[in-house]
Scaffold this active site. Structure first.
Site, PDB file in Angstrom:
ATOM      1  N   THR A  91       1.212   7.346 -29.808  1.00 24.18           N
ATOM      2  CA  THR A  91      -0.153   7.133 -29.775  1.00 24.18           C
ATOM      3  C   THR A  91      -0.262   7.282 -27.652  1.00 24.18           C
ATOM      4  O   THR A  91      -1.111   7.630 -27.461  1.00 24.18           O
ATOM      5  CB  THR A  91      -1.560   6.805 -30.114  1.00 24.18           C
ATOM      6  N   ASP A  92       1.042   6.216 -27.305  1.00 25.17           N
ATOM      7  CA  ASP A  92       0.188   5.636 -26.335  1.00 25.17           C
ATOM      8  C   ASP A  92      -0.513   6.417 -25.077  1.00 25.17           C
ATOM      9  O   ASP A  92      -0.661   6.458 -24.284  1.00 25.17           O
ATOM     10  CB  ASP A  92       0.697   4.459 -26.280  1.00 25.17           C
ATOM     11  N   SER A 131       6.353   5.699 -28.481  1.00 21.67           N
ATOM     12  CA  SER A 131       5.957   6.654 -26.785  1.00 21.67           C
ATOM     13  C   SER A 131       5.506   5.732 -26.044  1.00 21.67           C
ATOM     14  O   SER A 131       5.533   6.600 -24.580  1.00 21.67           O
ATOM     15  CB  SER A 131       4.507   6.868 -27.199  1.00 21.67           C
ATOM     16  N   THR A 137       4.236   5.041 -34.275  1.00 19.95           N
ATOM     17  CA  THR A 137       3.651   3.800 -35.286  1.00 19.95           C
ATOM     18  C   THR A 137       3.215   4.503 -36.509  1.00 19.95           C
ATOM     19  O   THR A 137       3.990   3.999 -37.468  1.00 19.95           O
ATOM     20  CB  THR A 137       1.833   3.600 -34.965  1.00 19.95           C
TER      21      THR A 137
END
Length: 323
Positions: free
Chosen positions: A88-89, A55, A12
């Site tokens: 971030t995942d 990610s 992101t």
């Protein structure tokens, strides 16, 4: 004068929102590639894009490639620190793999964003600036890989994503951050006590992760076992217990030479062989199940993948998963 290498991998933080549809996707140009214009003159930034991936697309092969790339760049030039931007995942998994893999005491910081660069309240630029400042801090050396998000500094081992969308999503339950950032300063208030490092050259082992639930039987374990795995991580109930119907399947899994590691599905506390009833932690440990403390299921999977490249001897694996 500090020289910092920023390696972009996607996520992101590298995306923009389509103002007509509200969808977020990648752009041809990294929206934060002019980061150096926001820094004071005491820091030199070198900017490179290794991947341009969300990610969920990043797997162990990308993590290994990233780790090897960092080693190569460190060998080419004496960087004072490395910053990695990441979605971030799976950020916590990549950060923890790098923490186990990298052979350097230089600061390595992983950061990301919960909001794309053109959204209201975007956090990407601020997180990146904070990460660069931490990577430039002498006190950040020797602490392993760190995650810097939302004014907080976390260890790769303990940090986890706790919310799907909140900018304060990254937390270290039970442990807390080891430091904070302000507009002008970087403060560390905790010290790391141990740090594991494994100089592996490849990631060839297949490790599965399953989560225990009430009424669980051995069918899922049997199905996963037959898929050709080398290791299995189970997020168990409570302090490390499982329904009794799973025991026979776990036993045959271990007899097949597949390493079985146990963590808790609880996000606080540790697993330990407290209960002696069927399926209790005491029985599981006596069967050869390895108890992993201080790790989530996904991180225990990463660690098992790494250490299985070195040994599958339970007597050697067990101490690797203790504090």
């Amino acid at each position: 004068m500090k020289t910092i290498l920023v390696i972009h991998t996607g996520g992101t933080i590298s995306m923009k929102e389509n103002k007509e549809t509200g969808e977020v996707n990648t752009e041809g140009k990294h929206p934060l590639d002019e980061i150096s214009t926001h820094l004071k003159g005491s820091t030199v930034i070198e900017d490179e894009i290794l991947f341009y991936l969300p990610s969920p697309h990043i797997g162990p092969e990308h993590m290994l490639q990233l780790g090897q790339y960092i080693h190569e760049k460190m060998a080419e030039k004496n960087y004072d620190g490395i910053v990695i931007t990441h979605g971030t995942d799976t950020l916590e998994e990549t950060a923890y793999f790098l923490d186990l893999f990298l052979q350097t005491k230089k600061p390595v910081i992983v950061t990301g964003a919960m909001r794309s660069s053109n959204e209201i309240g975007s956090d990407g630029l601020y997180n990146l600036l904070s990460a660069i400042r931490v990577s430039s801090c002498d006190e950040a050396q020797g602490k392993g890989v760190l995650v810097v998000m939302n004014d907080e500094i976390h260890t790769a081992k303990n940090v986890t994503k706790t919310s799907t969308s909140n900018v304060a999503t990254f937390q270290s339950p039970q442990y807390g951050p080891i430091g904070i950032t302000t507009k002008n300063e970087v403060f560390f208030h905790h010290k790391t006590t141990t740090h594991d490092s494994y100089p592996i050259q490849k990631l060839s082992k297949k490790v599965a992760l399953i989560k225990a639930y009430a009424g669980m039987d051995g069918s899922i374990i049997d199905a996963v076992k037959e898929s050709g795995i080398d290791g299995l991580v189970i997020e168990a109930l409570g302090q490390g217990n499982l329904p009794p119907e799973t025991i026979a399947s776990i036993q045959t899994t271990i007899e097949k030479g597949i390493s079985v590691v146990l963590v808790s599905r609880c996000y606080q506390g540790i697993v330990q062989p407290t209960y002696s009833y069927k399926g209790g932690g005491s029985q599981l440990q006596s069967m050869g199940v390895i108890f992993a403390n201080g790790l989530t299921g996904p991180k225990a999977r990463i660690k098992l993948m790494v250490v299985l490249e070195m040994t599958n001897n339970p007597l050697e694996l067990t101490p690797m998963f203790s504090y």
